[in-house]
Design an enzyme around this catalytic site. Sequence first.
Site, PDB file in Angstrom:
ATOM      1  N   CYS A   1     -12.207  -1.802  31.070  1.00  0.00           N
ATOM      2  CA  CYS A   1     -13.038  -2.072  32.293  1.00  0.00           C
ATOM      3  C   CYS A   1     -12.035  -1.286  33.475  1.00  0.00           C
ATOM      4  O   CYS A   1     -11.117  -1.846  34.002  1.00  0.00           O
ATOM      5  CB  CYS A   1     -13.037  -3.448  32.830  1.00  0.00           C
ATOM      6  SG  CYS A   1     -13.982  -3.588  34.296  1.00  0.00           S
TER       7      CYS A   1
ATOM      8  N   SER B   1      -3.684  -6.612  30.291  1.00  0.00           N
ATOM      9  CA  SER B   1      -4.689  -7.684  30.984  1.00  0.00           C
ATOM     10  C   SER B   1      -4.084  -8.741  32.167  1.00  0.00           C
ATOM     11  O   SER B   1      -4.631  -9.076  32.767  1.00  0.00           O
ATOM     12  CB  SER B   1      -5.424  -8.353  29.579  1.00  0.00           C
ATOM     13  OG  SER B   1      -6.168  -7.215  28.918  1.00  0.00           O
TER      14      SER B   1
ATOM     15  N   SER C   1      -2.092 -10.400  21.048  1.00  0.00           N
ATOM     16  CA  SER C   1      -1.909  -9.182  20.401  1.00  0.00           C
ATOM     17  C   SER C   1      -1.129  -8.798  19.078  1.00  0.00           C
ATOM     18  O   SER C   1      -0.141  -9.829  18.939  1.00  0.00           O
ATOM     19  CB  SER C   1      -0.785  -8.507  21.376  1.00  0.00           C
ATOM     20  OG  SER C   1      -0.428  -7.210  21.141  1.00  0.00           O
TER      21      SER C   1
ATOM     22  N   ASP D   1       0.702  -6.946  17.862  1.00  0.00           N
ATOM     23  CA  ASP D   1       1.938  -6.309  17.827  1.00  0.00           C
ATOM     24  C   ASP D   1       3.151  -7.131  18.206  1.00  0.00           C
ATOM     25  O   ASP D   1       4.318  -6.638  17.953  1.00  0.00           O
ATOM     26  CB  ASP D   1       1.849  -5.118  18.853  1.00  0.00           C
ATOM     27  CG  ASP D   1       0.999  -3.988  18.454  1.00  0.00           C
ATOM     28  OD1 ASP D   1       0.943  -3.856  17.265  1.00  0.00           O
ATOM     29  OD2 ASP D   1       0.294  -3.462  19.407  1.00  0.00           O
TER      30      ASP D   1
ATOM     31  N   ARG E   1       5.370   5.339  -8.812  1.00  0.00           N
ATOM     32  CA  ARG E   1       5.135   6.109  -7.442  1.00  0.00           C
ATOM     33  C   ARG E   1       5.777   5.657  -6.391  1.00  0.00           C
ATOM     34  O   ARG E   1       6.303   4.508  -6.217  1.00  0.00           O
ATOM     35  CB  ARG E   1       3.670   6.193  -7.073  1.00  0.00           C
ATOM     36  CG  ARG E   1       2.814   6.881  -7.988  1.00  0.00           C
ATOM     37  CD  ARG E   1       1.203   6.685  -7.824  1.00  0.00           C
ATOM     38  NE  ARG E   1       0.452   7.640  -8.433  1.00  0.00           N
ATOM     39  CZ  ARG E   1      -0.931   7.513  -8.458  1.00  0.00           C
ATOM     40  NH1 ARG E   1      -1.572   6.192  -7.980  1.00  0.00           N
ATOM     41  NH2 ARG E   1      -1.720   8.078  -9.291  1.00  0.00           N
TER      42      ARG E   1
ATOM     43  N   HIS F   1      -7.239   0.031  11.263  1.00  0.00           N
ATOM     44  CA  HIS F   1      -7.876  -1.333  11.845  1.00  0.00           C
ATOM     45  C   HIS F   1      -8.199  -2.547  11.011  1.00  0.00           C
ATOM     46  O   HIS F   1      -8.716  -3.771  11.205  1.00  0.00           O
ATOM     47  CB  HIS F   1      -9.298  -1.173  12.437  1.00  0.00           C
ATOM     48  CG  HIS F   1      -8.740  -0.395  13.953  1.00  0.00           C
ATOM     49  ND1 HIS F   1      -8.462   0.982  13.866  1.00  0.00           N
ATOM     50  CD2 HIS F   1      -9.186  -1.029  15.299  1.00  0.00           C
ATOM     51  CE1 HIS F   1      -8.222   1.130  15.403  1.00  0.00           C
ATOM     52  NE2 HIS F   1      -8.374   0.091  15.959  1.00  0.00           N
ATOM     53  N   VAL F   2      -7.695  -2.424   9.555  1.00  0.00           N
ATOM     54  CA  VAL F   2      -8.027  -3.461   8.806  1.00  0.00           C
ATOM     55  C   VAL F   2      -6.870  -4.518   9.048  1.00  0.00           C
ATOM     56  O   VAL F   2      -7.097  -5.763   8.785  1.00  0.00           O
ATOM     57  CB  VAL F   2      -7.660  -3.021   7.293  1.00  0.00           C
ATOM     58  CG1 VAL F   2      -6.149  -2.575   7.059  1.00  0.00           C
ATOM     59  CG2 VAL F   2      -8.184  -4.073   6.208  1.00  0.00           C
TER      60      VAL F   2
ATOM     61  N   GLY G   1       3.446 -36.574  -0.275  1.00  0.00           N
ATOM     62  CA  GLY G   1       4.171 -37.778  -0.694  1.00  0.00           C
ATOM     63  C   GLY G   1       3.791 -38.651   0.401  1.00  0.00           C
ATOM     64  O   GLY G   1       2.629 -38.831   0.935  1.00  0.00           O
TER      65      GLY G   1
ATOM     66  N   GLU H   1      -1.784 -38.005   0.522  1.00  0.00           N
ATOM     67  CA  GLU H   1      -1.867 -38.850  -0.845  1.00  0.00           C
ATOM     68  C   GLU H   1      -0.882 -40.153  -0.833  1.00  0.00           C
ATOM     69  O   GLU H   1      -1.656 -41.110  -1.389  1.00  0.00           O
ATOM     70  CB  GLU H   1      -1.281 -38.012  -2.060  1.00  0.00           C
ATOM     71  CG  GLU H   1       0.249 -37.430  -1.669  1.00  0.00           C
ATOM     72  CD  GLU H   1       0.604 -36.671  -2.852  1.00  0.00           C
ATOM     73  OE1 GLU H   1       0.200 -36.549  -3.858  1.00  0.00           O
ATOM     74  OE2 GLU H   1       1.681 -36.215  -2.429  1.00  0.00           O
TER      75      GLU H   1
END
Length: 769
Positions: free
Chosen positions: A99, A131, A174, A176, A211, A308-309, A563, A617
Site C-alpha cells: 500500500c 509494516s 517474516s 527470514d 552430483r 516461493h515454495v 509417560g 498415556e
Amino acid sequence: SCSHWQNSNLKGQTMKFAQYEVAVAVGSETEIAQSAAGLWLAGQALLQRGNPFTSAPLLFCLQGYEGLVEGGENIKQANWLSVSNIIQLGGTIIGSARCKAFTTREGRLLAAYNLVQHGITNLCVIGGDGSLTGANIFRTEWGGLLEQLVKDGKITKEVAKKYCHLNIVGLVGSIDNDFCGTDMTIGTDSALHRIMEVIDAITTTAQSHQRTFVLEVMGRHCGYLALVSALASGADWLFIPEAPPEDGWEDFMCARLGETRSRGSRLNIIIIAEGAIDRNGKPISSSYVKDLVVQRLGFDTRVTVLGHVQRGGTPSAFDRVLSSKMGMEAVMALLEATPDTPACVVSLSGNQSVRLPLMECVQVTKEVQKAMDEKRFEEAIQLRGRHTCALTAAAVCADWCCLSPFRQTHFSLAILNVGAPAAGMNAAVRSAVRIGISQGHTVYVVNDGFEGLSKGQIRKVGWHDVAGWLGRGGSMLGTKRTLPKTSMEKIVENVRKFNIHSLLVVGGFELSMTQGWGSHTCSNSDICANEPSLLSSAQSCDRIKQSASGTKRRVFIVETMGGYCGYLSTVTGIAVGADAAYVYEDPFTIHDLKVNVEHLTEKMKTDIQRGLVLRNEKCHEHYTTEFLYNLYSSEGRGIFDCRINVLGHLQQGGAPTPFDRNYGTKLGVKAMLWMSEKLQEAYRKGRVFANSADSACVIGLRKKMVAFSPVTELKKVTDFEHRLPQEQWWLNLRLMLKMLANYQISLTEYISGKMEHVTRRTLSIEKGF
C-alpha cells in the site's frame, strides 16, 4: 484490547471494562503476509481473548494497510467461527497487499478516519519491520490526524476527544527471521521445514548420481534460512550476506569439495542465500557457483532455486504454538497499555514471551543493514543477536574445519545413547564427534548404551564416519534403557581398557543415573526430542480433525505418549485446537470431565461440529482412554459419536526437524568444548581427577539459557518415581489451551511478559551458546 479500564493491576483485582473494538491488521507487504505460516493463529488468540470480557465487536482489516485506507467492506466484524479450523492453514485468511497510499500522510489520514468510524483505538499489526515502522508512525501522528479530521469537518471534537489515543502492538511475521530482538519470527520454522524437505529429497538424488547441488534459498538481506538449512543438512559450503567469503574463496571451496569426494562422499551440497555477496559487495549467484564447480572440478552439478515454495504449506507445530503465545501476549499488552506506553512488539526470548519497544527493534534492525552496506560484517552478525552467532560458530565447528590440521591430545572420550530413541540424537553425536576430533582427542562411540559399554561394543570413529547422520531419525548408535548399576564392574573394566577419560551421554531420564563414575559425564537433555514428536502428533491430529469435519458430529479421543509428562499432549492440543488435554501434572476429577462433555455437547449445536480430546498415556490411573471413550460416547449419544486413536510409537519415528538438528548440533558442540575445558582443568600428572560435583552435568535449555547443571543439583528437584521435574515450565501454557478451547477462565494466573529493551549490549550478552 480495551480503550478504558479501571484498575491497572491484573493480579488479584477485579477488572472493569468499557465497550471496545479492536482491529487486527496484517503487514502491508504481500511477501510478508504470505510468508508467515500459521500467521492467523495470533488472530485467533486475539479474538478469543476478547470473548470473556465483552460482547463488543472485534474486527478484521482485510488486505492490510490497503484495507485500512480504503475502509468500507475491508473492515468487517469477526466472530468465533471466523477463526475456527484455520490453525493448520498457512499464509493469511484476511489477505494482505502493498500500500503506497499508507506511506503518505494523506493515506494515513484516510486510515485514521476509517478507524474512528469503527471506534477502533487498539491495533494489532502483524508484519515485518517496514509494516511495524509504518504502524509506529501512524501512532505518533494520531493526534495530529484527528485534529486534521476535525478541521476538515469529518469528525466532531467530541469524537476526537473520545478516540484521542491509539494503542499499537506488533507481531513479527517474516520467514527470514530478520527482525532484531526476537529469537524467532512467525513463519521462519515452517519455511525451514519446506527447505529441509527439499534438501532431504535432493540428497537421495545426489547420492545416487554422485552430483553436486547448489541450492538457492530466500534471504535478500538476511542469511538465517541459508545458515540454518546448511547446518541442518551438513552442507559443504555456505554463502550468506552477513558473512561474505574471504578473497580466494573459490580455491578454498573447490579444495573442500574435492577433499570430501576423495574420502568417498557421493554428494556435495552448497547453500546460497539469494542476497549473497563477496567482500567487495559483488553478488554471488548460484549459476556462477555452479559454473565454477563444473570448470574446476568437472563435477556433475545442478542448481535448484527454491523460491516461493518456502512460503507455503502447513505451518509447523512450533509456529502454531509461537503464534498463539504471541497473539495472547499481544492482547494482554493492549489491555495494559496507557497513553504513556510506547508501541511494543511481542518477541520470543528462549521459551518466554517478552515485550520490546517497537522502534528500538526497528532501529537495531536498520543498523544491521547499514553495517553491511559499510562492509562492517562482523558487527552485522553481532547485531543479529546471539542466536545467529551461535549458529555461525556451530556451523564452522561442526562442518567446515576438517581441512585444518588437528593437534593431538592425550585425552580419549566416548559417546553413547541411552533411553528411548529420539530424533535429534544423531545430530548431537555427529557434532560432538567432529568437535572432539578437531580438539585433537581420540573419540570412541558405544553401541547399545550402557549395555554395549559393559560388553565392549566400543569403536574409534573419524570425521567422515558420522557423515550423513544429521537427517537420520532414531539412534544410529543404538540405545537401551539399561542403567549402569546393573553391570558397573564390566563398565569400569572397559573404561580402563580403552583409557576413556570422559563420557558424553545423549538420552533421556536415564542420564540422571550416571553420577559417580570418576570421569566426566556430560549429557544432552531430552528436550531435543520434543519437536519431531510434536510434529508427528500435530500432523496426525490434523488428519483426525479433517476426518471429524467430514463426518460431522464426531469426537476423537487421542492418546499420546510421554509417560507421566503431559508436555506433548498440552502443546499438541494448542497446535491443533483441541477441546481438552488431560495430563498428570494438572489433576482432574469427574466434575472436570462432566464440564468437558457438556462443553462439547454445546459446541455440536454450532457450526463447528467436531471435537478433539487429547489424553496423556499416564494422566490418570483409572480414567483410561477406554474410560474416556465410554464416558463421551454415553453422554454424547444422539448428539455426537466417538472414536479412539492411539498415536503410540508413531511419535518417535521420522526424520528430525530443523529445530532438532540444529539444537542437537549446538548442544553437541558446547558439550564437547565444555568437556575439553574440564579435562584440561582436572588433568594432573598423567591422570584425570573427577571428584567434584560438576564432573557429572546435564546440558539443556533452561528458561532463556543453555546451561550446565550438576546431576547432584537436579536430583533435588526431580520426581524419580514419575521421571519428572518437580516444576514444569510449560504448565502455564494450559491457561492458553483452555482459553483457545472457549472455556471461561480467570486471568489471575496469567503471567504477562516483561517490557525489556534492545541495545547492542543486550544483543551481545551470551545467554546460551
